[in-house]
Design an enzyme around this catalytic site. Structure first.
Site, PDB file in Angstrom:
ATOM      1  N   GLY A   1     -42.517  -5.152  10.339  1.00 26.69           N
ATOM      2  CA  GLY A   1     -42.597  -4.416   9.073  1.00 26.69           C
ATOM      3  C   GLY A   1     -42.302  -2.929   9.235  1.00 26.69           C
ATOM      4  O   GLY A   1     -42.252  -2.197   8.261  1.00 26.69           O
TER       5      GLY A   1
ATOM      6  N   ASP B   1     -40.777  -3.502  18.180  1.00 27.77           N
ATOM      7  CA  ASP B   1     -40.215  -2.346  18.898  1.00 27.77           C
ATOM      8  C   ASP B   1     -40.655  -2.316  20.362  1.00 27.77           C
ATOM      9  O   ASP B   1     -40.379  -1.379  21.083  1.00 27.77           O
ATOM     10  CB  ASP B   1     -40.570  -1.034  18.191  1.00 27.77           C
TER      11      ASP B   1
ATOM     12  N   LYS C   1     -41.421   4.528  20.148  1.00 22.43           N
ATOM     13  CA  LYS C   1     -42.096   5.155  19.007  1.00 22.43           C
ATOM     14  C   LYS C   1     -41.407   6.462  18.625  1.00 22.43           C
ATOM     15  O   LYS C   1     -41.576   6.944  17.519  1.00 22.43           O
ATOM     16  CB  LYS C   1     -43.558   5.463  19.350  1.00 22.43           C
TER      17      LYS C   1
END
Ligand SMILES: Nc1nc2c(c(=O)[nH]1)N[C@H]1C(S)=C(S)[C@@H](COP(=O)(O)OP(=O)(O)OC[C@H]3O[C@@H](n4cnc5c(N)ncnc54)[C@H](O)[C@@H]3O)O[C@H]1N2
Ligand code: MOO
Length: 885
Positions: A79, A215, A362
């Protein structure tokens, strides 16, 4: 009021077609929020995680692994939007390695596991309403991926964002979708049920799910974990990794004292004042990798027992409704964490896995490392570190923070990082092709990095040569842009020398070298309460029948007790005083009769260690407590002092000498003769220099002759790190600064800005060949102020090794229209404030001329109108910089 808020939120959810389960969960969290739930987990309710199984020591046969894998599905939390990296679509659609996106690599990882083990291994994404379409488009390029009877994704619920003050669902007409948010990855359990995916998986004989973030390319579906789970009948496994100093933030697992269950404590769940326990990487020595394994049949049972939701701890996330616009209204998002479900399953286990299973992207710093040759994708599409040393540390300047800026500055790909230990970039150079980083690299102030460059150590030397203004010989150059002028200045600056300074002089400076603690903190075991030091055993049963202990001494803070405390004995002790030998706990004075001597009557039991602050609990002797590059603040100073340091090595504070020119100037306070004005620039520039973190001194004013100015400069240059003059730089007959310095190494240029068009910058030569930068600012007070803000302040910060552009640029709505000179960047003065909806509004002050000192002082912000804009009307957005932030 908030009852209505809840009703309105629920109505919206219904309107959007959300199922009753999702609404129940939302209501549950809303009530918790209303009741003021903090969602904290205090340290004394948990025990650190100990003695966990390591993946490396798990032994399973190939057959068991295959069998377990044949009952497993891979679920990816997909998401994420990558807003912090400036993306607006699915983060996993970002090209991350060898031209492949995260999703390409995930699909290939699954396909190769299927082939290797001969299993079906379904892959399912949990998408948000914003990521589904784009992600499925990418997966569609793998026609073998879908598995009969299962979808490739399911969509997690959406919930309304709530206005922070009223808890009403937010209205955001500019983009209605931004009124919604996904309720955190803890929502997966409800969404698995409501989407029907849980039942479909179980119906196909898939009993286990491996769930991780998309990720995190290190999170591959390891058959050994699946087999270990099957062998031990575990309902839930959370992967953890060993924590290092740089992992002080993410959540960790712990054992709950009350029932022995494993729980997850995220950053947001740390009780106030307990951050140091959380940050203590020795105490909580692993962190949650957010890779979990769930027995789906147990999950189905738990969900059924709990009426369709697990009741995970709430996480309250505060953001702005448009995350890309910090001035949009503040909202709260009610979330829960997937890993928190560990507490729901009896018999859950943590599994210690190698760091390679946690490699999330990130930030663009992470992206650089993953994209570089430090990692390769092996034939199973697993990310393999092939670099020589530990993973390089990367810290790129703010220009690279968003993916767009990052891609533009690495047009030919990222540098080679195999031989690199760290890469720091200050400034915003564009990197050429085939650049190689070796060892510790610091790129500072370069405009570009040449093709085939080998960067090693600090690379700033060639800067001066590259960046020096070409216009030097001309005297007056053509109009140059604000950015060109700033770059020309910054690229010539050498960082200030380092020096060891007393703590009281270090505030705001950048630490030049790592500092290690000279002592342990606390330096000795000591009491956290006024009370009595005892042996815990002496008080067995004291809560039922009070126990009398013999007082054998007293310890005040600062004392060094030589006696010891034996069974049946107590020593009166004060907060901070050392624990005498023999004692292993303290009983608070409130739990006794408070006797000063003789026997003391104790009415409570104490556990060993109670109210003792052990030596080294906070800091171990020799540990690095402050690192090179840290900015010294009040808390850093406290730490350094506590660790035994009276001084710290920093990049020195530059000393700025200010000199105003003009025969008309008299010092403030003196009466004015005809034609004279008070010198206000000197004090203004002095204050601006101090605010920027420099030290400063006013030399006073000089008249309008070259000789006067040159004598004054000769005097000040010896003691200055930077000289700032005001006045005398335009076209007038008496413009002394220009006439005296144009042939002496100072460039006078016209910059495409208003105010502040005439500017001078160059170097004076001081004693022993020292080169001292000189800024010649225009004399109009507003021009002088703006010039300082735009050029001198960033330069001072650069000298101090701070990032030059500290002030935040925000966007505000104009309350009146304005005109701006085309081709020049306008820095207007304005009052910026929030309206009743919390939006930033910009009202230009009346007097925009360069001589309006009162209007300058009334303003609290500069608004910036770009070069190409000539007109703005009320209601349009404009960039603003809030001053005095
Ligand atoms: N023919 C032209 N005239 C001017 C031009 C131009 O392009 N062609 N540029 C204008 C612009 S734009 C600016 S800005 C100013 C810059 O002037 P100078 O830096 O040469 O400064 P002065 O002439 O010495 O003074 C300008 C103005 O500011 C007052 N002032 C000066 N110092 C102080 C001080 N320390 N405290 C308070 N006020 C001060 C001074 O009295 C003048 O009123 O040039 C335009 N002219
Ligand atoms: O450019 Mo000047 O600095 O307008 O006043």
């Amino acid at each position: 009021m908030s009852d209505q808020g809840l009703a309105r939120a629920v109505e919206r959810m219904r309107g959007r077609g959300m199922g009753p389960e999702a609404i129940t969960v939302f209501e549950h969290y809303y009530r918790q929020l209303e009741e003021g739930a903090q969602g904290t987990i205090p340290e004394d309710t948990i025990e650190p995680l100990r003695d966990i199984q390591a993946l490396g020591e798990v032994e399973v046969s190939d057959e068991d692994a295959r069998r377990a894998l044949s009952q497993t599905a891979v679920i990816k939390l997909n998401g994420g939007l990558g807003t912090s990296m400036g993306m607006s679509g699915a983060k996993s659609a970002l090209e991350v390695k060898d031209g492949l996106t995260f999703l390409d690599i995930i699909a290939q990882q699954v396909l190769s596991l299927r082939e290797q083990w001969g299993v079906e291994l379904p892959l399912i994404l949990m998408n948000s309403f914003r990521t589904s379409e784009q992600s499925l488009d990418i997966l569609a390029t793998y026609p073998d991926l879908p598995v009969d009877g299962l979808p490739l994704d399911f969509i997690q619920s959406a919930e309304p964002k709530l206005l922070a003050d009223s808890l009403d669902p937010v209205d955001w007409p500019p983009d209605r979708e931004l009124e919604w948010c996904p309720p955190g990855h803890g929502d997966i359990y409800v969404s698995l049920v409501t989407s029907g995916v849980l039942d479909s998986l179980l119906a196909k004989g898939i009993r286990y799910a491996f769930i991780s973030n998309s990720d995190n390319l290190g999170a591959t579906c390891d058959p050994d974990v699946a087999a270990w789970m099957v062998e031990h009948g575990l309902p839930f496994v959370a992967e953890v990794c060993t924590r290092t100093k740089s992992d002080r933030k993410g959540g960790h697992l712990a054992t709950r004292r009350s029932d022995g269950r494993l729980i997850l404590r995220d950053t947001a769940m740390v009780a106030e004042g307990e951050e140091r326990f959380f940050a203590d990487t020795k105490r909580h020595d692993t962190f949650n990798a957010n890779n979990i394994w769930v027995d789906l049949s147990v999950l189905r049972d738990r969900m059924a027992e709990r009426a369709g939701f697990l009741g995970l701890p709430i996480i309250i996330n505060r953001k702005t409704v448009d995350p890309a616009d910090p001035t949009s209204p503040e909202v709260v998002q009610l979330e829960s964490a997937m890993g928190a479900a560990i507490e729901v399953f009896e018999g859950s286990e943590a599994l210690l896995v190698p760091r390679t299973r946690f490699r999330p992207v990130k930030t663009t710093n992470d992206l650089l490392v993953v994209r570089s040759d430090y990692f390769v994708l092996d034939e199973s599409y697993h990310l393999l570190a092939v670099g020589e040393g530990p993973e390089p540390f990367v810290d790129l300047d703010s220009a690279y923070r968003l993916v767009d800026g990052f891609e533009k500055r690495f047009p030919f790909g990222v540098p080679s990082m195999v031989e690199c230990t760290s890469l720091r970039v200050i400034g915003d150079p564009v990197f050429g092709r085939d650049v190689r980083c070796v060892g510790d690299v610091l790129v500072d102030g370069l405009r570009r990095v040449r093709d085939h460059a080998v960067l090693e150590g600090p690379v700033a030397g060639e800067t001066a040569a590259e960046g020096r203004p070409a216009a030097r010989a001309q005297g007056v150059a053509d109009l140059r842009t604000v950015d060109q002028h700033l770059r020309a200045i910054l690229s010539t600056l050498e960082p200030a020398a380092t020096a060891s300074v007393p703590l009281t002089e270090a505030l705001g400076l950048v630490v030049a070298r790592d500092v290690r603690s000279r002592v342990s903190l606390p330096p000795f075991d000591n009491s956290s309460m006024d009370g009595y030091a005892v042996r815990a055993r002496s008080l067995d049963g004291a809560d039922a029948t009070p126990v009398s202990l013999r007082i054998v001494g007293e310890v005040a803070a600062g004392a060094n007790p030589t006696f010891s405390v034996g069974p049946g004995e107590a020593a009166r002790i004060m907060t901070g005083a050392p624990i005498p030998t023999g004692a292993d706990a303290v009983i608070a004075v409130e739990d006794t009769d408070g006797a000063a001597e003789g026997p003391v009557l104790c009415r409570a039991v104490v556990a060993p260690g109670r109210y003792i602050r052990p030596r080294g609990e906070d800091v171990s002797e020799g540990a690095v407590v402050v690192s090179a590059g840290d900015v010294v603040g009040p808390r850093t100073i406290a730490l350094l002092a506590a660790c035994g340091h009276a001084t710290v090595e920093v990049h020195r504070r530059p000393h700025v000498v200010i000199l105003s020119t003009g025969a008309e100037l008299v010092p403030p306070g003196e009466p004015l003769q005809p034609g004279q004005i008070h010198d206000s620039n000197s004090t203004m520039l002095w204050a601006a220099a101090i605010s920027a973190g420099a030290s400063a001194e006013i030399r006073g004013t000089v008249g309008d002759t070259d000789a006067e100015l040159l004598v004054a400069l000769d005097e000040v240059v010896a003691g200055a790190d930077v000289v700032v003059t005001s006045g005398g730089v335009s076209m007038g007959a008496y413009d002394v600064v220009k006439s005296a310095l144009a042939d002496r190494g100072v460039d006078f240029v016209r910059v495409a800005m208003q105010p502040g068009k005439p500017q001078g910058f160059g170097y004076l030569t001081g004693p022993v060949g020292r080169r001292v930068p000189l800024f010649a600012l225009p004399g109009n007070p507003v021009s002088s102020f703006v010039s300082f803000e735009v050029f001198v302040r960033p330069a001072l910060r650069r000298l101090m090794r701070l990032t030059p552009e500290k002030r935040r640029v925000r966007s505000a709505t104009l309350t009146s229209g304005l005109r701006s000179p085309e081709g020049r960047r306008q820095f207007g003065r304005a009052v910026v404030s929030r309206n009743s909806e919390g939006a930033l509004m910009c009202t230009p002050v009346a007097g925009q001329g360069s001589h309006f000192v009162a209007d300058l002082s009334r303003a609290n912000a500069l608004f910036i109108v770009p070069e190409e804009t000539a007109d703005l009307v009320a209601g349009e957005r404009v960039d603003v910089i809030i001053l005095d932030d």
